[in-house]
Design a protein around this motif. Structure first.
Motif, short mmCIF file in Angstrom:
data_model
loop_
_atom_site.label_atom_id
_atom_site.label_comp_id
_atom_site.label_asym_id
_atom_site.label_seq_id
_atom_site.Cartn_x
_atom_site.Cartn_y
_atom_site.Cartn_z
N GLY A 175 0.81 -1.23 0.00
CA GLY A 175 0.00 0.00 0.00
C GLY A 175 0.84 1.27 0.00
N ALA A 176 2.00 1.23 0.68
CA ALA A 176 2.84 2.43 0.78
C ALA A 176 3.43 2.83 -0.56
CB ALA A 176 3.97 2.18 1.78
N PHE A 177 3.37 1.93 -1.53
CA PHE A 177 4.01 2.23 -2.83
C PHE A 177 2.97 2.48 -3.92
CE2 PHE A 177 6.57 -0.77 -0.37
CZ PHE A 177 7.67 0.06 -0.11
N ILE A 178 1.75 2.79 -3.47
CA ILE A 178 0.69 3.00 -4.47
C ILE A 178 0.17 4.42 -4.37
CG2 ILE A 178 -1.67 2.31 -5.13
CD1 ILE A 178 -0.87 -0.48 -4.03
N GLU A 179 -0.02 5.04 -5.49
CA GLU A 179 -0.63 6.36 -5.52
C GLU A 179 -1.68 6.38 -6.62
OE1 GLU A 179 1.98 9.46 -6.73
OE2 GLU A 179 2.39 8.54 -8.67
N LYS A 180 -2.58 7.34 -6.53
CA LYS A 180 -3.56 7.50 -7.60
C LYS A 180 -3.34 8.88 -8.19
CE LYS A 180 -8.31 6.62 -8.88
NZ LYS A 180 -8.31 7.64 -9.91
N PRO A 181 -2.58 8.97 -9.28
CA PRO A 181 -2.31 10.30 -9.85
C PRO A 181 -3.58 10.93 -10.39
CG PRO A 181 -1.33 8.57 -11.20
CD PRO A 181 -2.01 7.89 -10.07
N PRO A 239 -16.66 17.59 -11.87
CA PRO A 239 -16.21 18.90 -11.37
C PRO A 239 -15.06 19.43 -12.23
CG PRO A 239 -15.55 17.13 -9.86
CD PRO A 239 -16.41 16.50 -10.91
N ALA A 240 -14.95 20.78 -12.32
CA ALA A 240 -13.91 21.38 -13.16
C ALA A 240 -12.53 21.07 -12.59
CB ALA A 240 -14.12 22.89 -13.24
N PHE A 241 -11.57 20.82 -13.46
CA PHE A 241 -10.18 20.53 -13.07
C PHE A 241 -9.54 21.82 -12.59
CE2 PHE A 241 -5.66 20.29 -14.13
CZ PHE A 241 -5.32 19.04 -13.64
N SER A 242 -8.84 21.75 -11.46
CA SER A 242 -8.18 22.95 -10.95
C SER A 242 -6.67 22.75 -11.03
CB SER A 242 -8.61 23.20 -9.50
OG SER A 242 -7.65 24.01 -8.88
N PRO A 243 -5.97 23.50 -11.92
CA PRO A 243 -4.52 23.30 -12.05
C PRO A 243 -3.82 23.55 -10.73
CG PRO A 243 -5.36 24.75 -13.79
CD PRO A 243 -6.48 24.53 -12.82
N ALA A 244 -4.27 24.57 -9.95
CA ALA A 244 -3.60 24.87 -8.68
C ALA A 244 -3.74 23.69 -7.72
CB ALA A 244 -4.22 26.12 -8.07
N ALA A 245 -4.94 23.12 -7.66
CA ALA A 245 -5.17 21.98 -6.77
C ALA A 245 -4.31 20.80 -7.19
CB ALA A 245 -6.64 21.59 -6.79
N ALA A 246 -4.16 20.62 -8.51
CA ALA A 246 -3.37 19.49 -9.00
C ALA A 246 -1.91 19.65 -8.60
CB ALA A 246 -3.49 19.40 -10.51
N PHE A 284 -0.65 21.56 -5.93
CA PHE A 284 -0.29 21.73 -4.52
C PHE A 284 -1.03 20.86 -3.53
CE2 PHE A 284 0.60 25.86 -6.61
CZ PHE A 284 1.98 25.73 -6.59
N GLN A 285 -2.19 20.32 -3.90
CA GLN A 285 -2.93 19.56 -2.89
C GLN A 285 -2.44 18.13 -2.80
OE1 GLN A 285 -7.15 19.73 -3.28
NE2 GLN A 285 -7.22 21.93 -2.94
N PRO A 286 -2.24 17.64 -1.57
CA PRO A 286 -1.87 16.23 -1.45
C PRO A 286 -3.06 15.35 -1.82
CG PRO A 286 -2.25 17.20 0.72
CD PRO A 286 -2.38 18.31 -0.28
N LEU A 287 -2.78 14.14 -2.25
CA LEU A 287 -3.86 13.22 -2.59
C LEU A 287 -4.52 12.72 -1.33
CD1 LEU A 287 -2.15 11.16 -5.38
CD2 LEU A 287 -3.96 12.85 -5.64
N ALA A 288 -5.87 12.51 -1.42
CA ALA A 288 -6.59 11.99 -0.25
C ALA A 288 -6.18 10.56 0.00
CB ALA A 288 -8.07 12.07 -0.51
#
Ligand code: SF4
Length: 389
Positions: A356-362, A376-383, A385-389
């Motif tokens: 699990g520690a080696f998996i991400e969902k880009p 929902p609209a894509f937000s370049p800023a969120a992409a 700077f925001q960490p993935l949930a």
């Protein structure tokens, strides 16, 4: 609902015959030929249905295993499909558990719509019912076109049919509808109305439109609902707006417009041109079919497309290469399993625990879609700077 037996005025084509009443009779003359995508959808529905029946109904293990084996033998089966139907199953189970008490639950529920729609019937993928709430679920396996639950006539007709079927025993006030489309969205889209609103829509919108549609009457009305119409390649009403699209575009900013298009004009150009491309593709489909049937489309002919070489017998070819000294390492490569295949082979819990520690969902690659798209609209800023949930 998965593809299968269809009424002339079925829920899956309701967006068309409600908005364009002559469409159903016009389409009747064109065979509804299955494609790889419809067959894939049918298989995914069968797989999802089997998983639900195995959990919610009494099914012995042998029957389940035999049916699963049969489905997995289909050439269109994939581990990706297994994962998506697993998520559909999880969604259905969570919905059932969220009811305050155990709901009535029907899988692939056959529904009669003839109170509002002549000879109308349909099959809802999943119906959950209590004295307060009726919830219908539509599992969509397609990935080309995002489907919204809001004011979705297909779901509303399933809800009507389910209400009609069980109204002797239940009079739920809340009517909830969900579209679960795992290849496009993680979460299901859900919308709800009251029973009174649903029945009012049935009487005021469905009943009169269905009577016209059954008789093949009314004027053709083009719109978003033309997307899957089987006559769109020939439809005169559908072609009319495109004939003037070029003129409309020329008029965008008047005769003294600057050399480069403004962003506002680009928005308008896309709005004009995008449906044109889809319409052109359907006209070409129709014309190719006509030429292959031996008819003449003036100015056009069919030619052989590009083809790629392939083995007639790969094993025999490799044996021959090896017999002539080509090393096996040159002919084969070691390919790792995909994430979904590895998870399946190891088991979900262990896979998560060990890897699990080696998996991400880009985040998905941005795509340009019309404003009305339900995602929902894509937000370049969120992409960025925001960490993935
Ligand atoms: S393509 Fe023509 S017939 Fe079909 S839904 Fe659109 S307007 Fe109606």
């Amino acid at each position: 609902m998965g593809p299968g037996k269809h009424a002339l005025l079925g829920p899956s084509s309701a967006a068309r015959w409600l908005n364009c009443t002559p469409s159903a009779r016009l389409e009747e003359a064109v065979p509804n030929e299955g494609t790889k995508y419809t067959r894939e959808g049918t298989l995914a529905h069968a797989l999802g249905e089997l998983k639900l029946r195995n959990y919610f109904t009494v099914m012995n293990k042998r029957t389940f295993n035999a049916q699963m084996k049969k489905l997995k033998a289909d050439e269109l089966y994939s581990s990706e499909m297994d994962g998506h139907t697993e998520r559909y199953f999880d969604f259905a189970r969570e919905l059932a558990l969220a009811f305050p008490s155990q709901p009535v639950l029907e899988i692939e529920d056959s529904l009669d719509l003839s109170r509002w729609v002549p000879e109308g019937f349909g099959t809802a993928d999943l119906v959950l019912l209590s004295s307060e709430t009726l919830h219908v679920v539509d599992f969509k396996y397609g990935q080309g076109h995002a489907v919204s639950a809001e004011r979705n006539p297909q779901l509303m007709l399933y809800a009507l049919g389910a209400y009609e079927k069980y109204r002797m025993f239940y009079q739920p006030e809340t009517i909830r509808m969900s579209v679960f489309q795992p290849r496009i969205r993680e979460e299901a889209g859900t919308w709800e109305i009251t029973r009174t609103e649903l029945l009012q829509w049935a009487e005021e919108v469905v009943k009169p439109a269905a009577a016209l549609a059954f008789a093949g009457e009314g004027e053709p009305v083009p719109g978003d609902h033309c997307l899957f119409c089987r006559v769109k390649g020939q439809c005169r009403a559908c072609s009319a707006p495109y004939a003037s699209a070029a003129e409309d575009f020329a008029k965008l900013d008047g005769p003294k417009a600057p050399a480069l298009l403004s962003d506002r004009e680009i928005g308008k150009a896309l709005a004009l041109a995008e449906p044109l491309a889809a319409w052109l593709a359907s006209v070409k489909d129709y014309a190719l079919g006509a030429v292959l049937e031996g008819r003449e489309i003036p100015g056009w002919k069919a030619v052989e497309g590009r083809s790629v070489r392939r083995f007639t017998d790969q094993d025999a070819a490799f044996d021959a290469l090896k017999a002539h000294g080509v090393a096996e390492e040159i002919l084969y490569e070691r390919v790792p399993l995909t994430l979904a295949q590895a998870e399946k082979a190891v088991g979900k819990a262990d896979f998560q625990l060990f890897a699990g520690a080696f998996i991400e969902k880009p985040r998905g690659k941005p795509a340009l879609v019309p404003e009305g798209d339900p995602r929902p609209a894509f937000s370049p800023a969120a992409a960025d700077f925001q960490p993935l949930a």
